[in-house]
Structures are given as C-alpha cells and as structure tokens.
Design a protein around this motif. Structure first.
Motif, PDB file in Angstrom:
ATOM      1  N   GLY A 152       0.812  -1.208   0.000  1.00  0.00           N
ATOM      2  CA  GLY A 152       0.000   0.000   0.000  1.00  0.00           C
ATOM      3  C   GLY A 152       0.846   1.258   0.000  1.00  0.00           C
ATOM      4  O   GLY A 152       0.525   2.232  -0.697  1.00  0.00           O
ATOM      5  N   LEU A 153       1.938   1.244   0.762  1.00  0.00           N
ATOM      6  CA  LEU A 153       2.831   2.407   0.774  1.00  0.00           C
ATOM      7  C   LEU A 153       3.473   2.609  -0.595  1.00  0.00           C
ATOM      8  O   LEU A 153       3.588   3.743  -1.074  1.00  0.00           O
ATOM      9  CB  LEU A 153       3.905   2.234   1.851  1.00  0.00           C
ATOM     10  CG  LEU A 153       4.909   3.376   1.982  1.00  0.00           C
ATOM     11  CD1 LEU A 153       4.210   4.694   2.280  1.00  0.00           C
ATOM     12  CD2 LEU A 153       5.950   3.060   3.049  1.00  0.00           C
ATOM     13  N   MET A 154       3.861   1.518  -1.249  1.00  0.00           N
ATOM     14  CA  MET A 154       4.440   1.619  -2.591  1.00  0.00           C
ATOM     15  C   MET A 154       3.429   2.216  -3.572  1.00  0.00           C
ATOM     16  O   MET A 154       3.762   3.098  -4.368  1.00  0.00           O
ATOM     17  CB  MET A 154       4.901   0.232  -3.060  1.00  0.00           C
ATOM     18  CG  MET A 154       5.585   0.222  -4.412  1.00  0.00           C
ATOM     19  SD  MET A 154       6.242  -1.413  -4.836  1.00  0.00           S
ATOM     20  CE  MET A 154       4.737  -2.381  -4.897  1.00  0.00           C
ATOM     21  N   CYS A 155       2.178   1.754  -3.490  1.00  0.00           N
ATOM     22  CA  CYS A 155       1.123   2.305  -4.359  1.00  0.00           C
ATOM     23  C   CYS A 155       0.896   3.785  -4.061  1.00  0.00           C
ATOM     24  O   CYS A 155       0.726   4.596  -4.976  1.00  0.00           O
ATOM     25  CB  CYS A 155      -0.184   1.550  -4.148  1.00  0.00           C
ATOM     26  SG  CYS A 155      -0.220  -0.090  -4.882  1.00  0.00           S
ATOM     27  N   ALA A 156       0.874   4.129  -2.769  1.00  0.00           N
ATOM     28  CA  ALA A 156       0.617   5.513  -2.378  1.00  0.00           C
ATOM     29  C   ALA A 156       1.710   6.441  -2.905  1.00  0.00           C
ATOM     30  O   ALA A 156       1.427   7.554  -3.366  1.00  0.00           O
ATOM     31  CB  ALA A 156       0.519   5.619  -0.855  1.00  0.00           C
ATOM     32  N   GLU A 157       2.948   5.975  -2.849  1.00  0.00           N
ATOM     33  CA  GLU A 157       4.049   6.793  -3.373  1.00  0.00           C
ATOM     34  C   GLU A 157       3.921   6.969  -4.886  1.00  0.00           C
ATOM     35  O   GLU A 157       4.137   8.063  -5.411  1.00  0.00           O
ATOM     36  CB  GLU A 157       5.390   6.157  -3.002  1.00  0.00           C
ATOM     37  CG  GLU A 157       5.703   6.264  -1.510  1.00  0.00           C
ATOM     38  CD  GLU A 157       6.905   5.426  -1.089  1.00  0.00           C
ATOM     39  OE1 GLU A 157       7.365   4.583  -1.895  1.00  0.00           O
ATOM     40  OE2 GLU A 157       7.362   5.603   0.051  1.00  0.00           O
ATOM     41  N   SER A 158       3.565   5.891  -5.599  1.00  0.00           N
ATOM     42  CA  SER A 158       3.379   5.989  -7.055  1.00  0.00           C
ATOM     43  C   SER A 158       2.228   6.924  -7.395  1.00  0.00           C
ATOM     44  O   SER A 158       2.325   7.745  -8.320  1.00  0.00           O
ATOM     45  CB  SER A 158       3.115   4.608  -7.662  1.00  0.00           C
ATOM     46  OG  SER A 158       4.214   3.750  -7.476  1.00  0.00           O
ATOM     47  N   LEU A 159       1.135   6.812  -6.649  1.00  0.00           N
ATOM     48  CA  LEU A 159      -0.033   7.644  -6.927  1.00  0.00           C
ATOM     49  C   LEU A 159       0.244   9.118  -6.627  1.00  0.00           C
ATOM     50  O   LEU A 159      -0.205  10.005  -7.357  1.00  0.00           O
ATOM     51  CB  LEU A 159      -1.222   7.151  -6.102  1.00  0.00           C
ATOM     52  CG  LEU A 159      -2.559   7.840  -6.333  1.00  0.00           C
ATOM     53  CD1 LEU A 159      -2.977   7.766  -7.797  1.00  0.00           C
ATOM     54  CD2 LEU A 159      -3.631   7.220  -5.442  1.00  0.00           C
ATOM     55  N   SER A 160       1.004   9.387  -5.555  1.00  0.00           N
ATOM     56  CA  SER A 160       1.286  10.783  -5.210  1.00  0.00           C
ATOM     57  C   SER A 160       2.174  11.455  -6.244  1.00  0.00           C
ATOM     58  O   SER A 160       2.143  12.676  -6.399  1.00  0.00           O
ATOM     59  CB  SER A 160       1.937  10.862  -3.821  1.00  0.00           C
ATOM     60  OG  SER A 160       3.192  10.205  -3.823  1.00  0.00           O
ATOM     61  N   LEU A 161       2.976  10.667  -6.988  1.00  0.00           N
ATOM     62  CA  LEU A 161       3.870  11.227  -8.015  1.00  0.00           C
ATOM     63  C   LEU A 161       3.286  11.127  -9.428  1.00  0.00           C
ATOM     64  O   LEU A 161       3.971  11.470 -10.396  1.00  0.00           O
ATOM     65  CB  LEU A 161       5.223  10.498  -7.973  1.00  0.00           C
ATOM     66  CG  LEU A 161       6.011  10.616  -6.658  1.00  0.00           C
ATOM     67  CD1 LEU A 161       7.232   9.710  -6.687  1.00  0.00           C
ATOM     68  CD2 LEU A 161       6.403  12.059  -6.374  1.00  0.00           C
ATOM     69  N   TRP A 162       2.055  10.661  -9.559  1.00  0.00           N
ATOM     70  CA  TRP A 162       1.466  10.421 -10.875  1.00  0.00           C
ATOM     71  C   TRP A 162       1.305  11.732 -11.648  1.00  0.00           C
ATOM     72  O   TRP A 162       0.850  12.728 -11.106  1.00  0.00           O
ATOM     73  CB  TRP A 162       0.112   9.732 -10.725  1.00  0.00           C
ATOM     74  CG  TRP A 162      -0.419   9.217 -12.021  1.00  0.00           C
ATOM     75  CD1 TRP A 162      -1.318   9.821 -12.847  1.00  0.00           C
ATOM     76  CD2 TRP A 162      -0.068   7.989 -12.643  1.00  0.00           C
ATOM     77  NE1 TRP A 162      -1.563   9.036 -13.945  1.00  0.00           N
ATOM     78  CE2 TRP A 162      -0.805   7.903 -13.845  1.00  0.00           C
ATOM     79  CE3 TRP A 162       0.792   6.944 -12.297  1.00  0.00           C
ATOM     80  CZ2 TRP A 162      -0.697   6.815 -14.693  1.00  0.00           C
ATOM     81  CZ3 TRP A 162       0.888   5.867 -13.133  1.00  0.00           C
ATOM     82  CH2 TRP A 162       0.157   5.798 -14.335  1.00  0.00           C
ATOM     83  N   ASP A 163       1.674  11.692 -12.920  1.00  0.00           N
ATOM     84  CA  ASP A 163       1.564  12.863 -13.792  1.00  0.00           C
ATOM     85  C   ASP A 163       0.411  12.624 -14.774  1.00  0.00           C
ATOM     86  O   ASP A 163       0.543  11.840 -15.721  1.00  0.00           O
ATOM     87  CB  ASP A 163       2.887  13.082 -14.543  1.00  0.00           C
ATOM     88  CG  ASP A 163       2.907  14.387 -15.327  1.00  0.00           C
ATOM     89  OD1 ASP A 163       1.819  14.975 -15.524  1.00  0.00           O
ATOM     90  OD2 ASP A 163       3.999  14.811 -15.750  1.00  0.00           O
ATOM     91  N   PHE A 164      -0.701  13.305 -14.553  1.00  0.00           N
ATOM     92  CA  PHE A 164      -1.866  13.124 -15.411  1.00  0.00           C
ATOM     93  C   PHE A 164      -1.652  13.696 -16.807  1.00  0.00           C
ATOM     94  O   PHE A 164      -2.348  13.304 -17.744  1.00  0.00           O
ATOM     95  CB  PHE A 164      -3.106  13.755 -14.767  1.00  0.00           C
ATOM     96  CG  PHE A 164      -3.748  12.878 -13.742  1.00  0.00           C
ATOM     97  CD1 PHE A 164      -4.659  11.896 -14.114  1.00  0.00           C
ATOM     98  CD2 PHE A 164      -3.447  13.012 -12.396  1.00  0.00           C
ATOM     99  CE1 PHE A 164      -5.254  11.079 -13.173  1.00  0.00           C
ATOM    100  CE2 PHE A 164      -4.036  12.200 -11.446  1.00  0.00           C
ATOM    101  CZ  PHE A 164      -4.942  11.225 -11.830  1.00  0.00           C
TER     102      PHE A 164
END
Length: 200
Positions: A152-164
């Motif tokens: 979940g932490l790995m997903c959260a880090e990826s989602l927080s850096l996501w470039d739409f």
C-alpha cells in the motif's frame, strides 16, 4: 509432514479437580482424619499441613495472576491488529477508488487528506507487532498485514507522483494494478479470520 499445533487450556474447575485429587491433598486429608490429634505432636502436624497449604497458595496465586495478565496482553494486541487491519482496508478502498476514477481532483483530495503519510504510519505500526506469543494462524494474519501495508505504501508513493499530463488514464496505466488484485483479498481475509469477539 505438517506439524500439528496442540493447545492445552486450563479452567478453574480443572485446576481445582487436579488439586483435589493430587497426592498432597490426599495425604493432607488422610493426616487430618487419621492422625492422633490428642497426642502431644498434634501442633507440629498442624503446622506442617499449614506450611504445605501456604506453599501451594504462594505458587498458585501469582501463577494465576500471570496467566490472566498474559491473556489480557494478547487480547489487547489482537484488538490492535484488528483495528489496524480495518484502517488498512479503508485506506486501500479509498486509494483504489481514486485510481479507478482517474480524476486529478480525486487524487488531489486524496493527497489533501495525507493518505501517503497514513500508509507510512500503517506500515510502521504493522512492523511493531511482535511475532512471539502468537499462534501460527495469528502470525499468518500479521505477515499478511505487513505485506499489504508495504504494498500500500508503494502504491501511495506511485499515486502521489502520478503525472496526469503524461498518463491521463490512471486506471489502465497504474503500474500496480495486478498487485492491487492480489493484496485486496489478503486484507479482507485477515478481517474475516480475526475472531469476532475481538474489539475493533
């Protein structure tokens, strides 16, 4: 060959039965009924029997208190595991909803509520639970909970850096979609397996 776990539990009734039929009690009862209490040695026998009873009580009372303390401590730990598992499930559902919606505003609201920080707290809390003193089933819950919080932490880090701007279709392009399908049933399994009597 699988190892079987044997659990032995004692109740007050079983302890009383064991003590009642133990050699010390049987011998003491025999002494009480068959000793010549009118003899000059009677006070010495009374003192001996009283000493034996005091020794048994001095061992039994602290032992029982220690068993109660250990049981309460374990119940408290399991209640904390259940509470954390419920929090993790809620965070997982929220994050999955943000990913499926693929909306920048939904991701901004998710960031506003500090979800990546919450995942780091979940992960650290899951690491703090000791594995000693638990049954093999309970250890499997803890390991599953640790695995889900790490993911979940790995997903959260990826989602927080996501470039739409580069990848507008978050739902299809998110790199951990397969992991979500694997880990979501894990946390649901942990919640199902924790006994319903544990406070959440």
């Amino acid at each position: 060959m699988l190892k079987k776990e044997i659990v032995i539990s004692f109740t007050w009734l079983s302890i009383v039965k064991v003590l009642f039929f133990s050699p010390a009690v049987v011998i003491s009862a025999w002494l009480i009924f068959y000793l010549p209490w009118s003899s000059p040695n009677a006070p010495a026998w009374v003192q001996a029997i009283g000493s034996v009873a005091a020794i048994i009580a001095a061992w039994l009372i602290p032992y029982q208190h220690e068993q109660i303390r250990i049981k309460r401590q374990k119940e408290d730990l399991l209640a904390s595991v259940a509470w954390l598992a419920l929090r993790v499930k809620n965070s997982f559902d929220h994050m999955t909803d943000v990913i499926l919606r693929s909306e920048p505003k939904a991701r901004e609201r998710w960031l506003f509520f500090s979800q990546p920080t919450d995942w780091a707290i979940h992960r650290d809390a899951a690491r703090e639970f000791p594995l000693t003193g638990f049954t093999s089933d309970e250890i499997s819950w803890l390991l599953a909970l640790r695995s889900v919080t790490e993911f979940g932490l790995m997903c959260a880090e990826s989602l927080s850096l996501w470039d739409f701007d580069e990848n507008p279709n978050l739902a299809d392009d998110f790199p951990h979609n397969n992991g979500i399908e694997y880990h979501l049933p894990q946390i649901e399994w942990v919640l199902r397996e924790i006994p319903p009597g544990i406070n959440r």
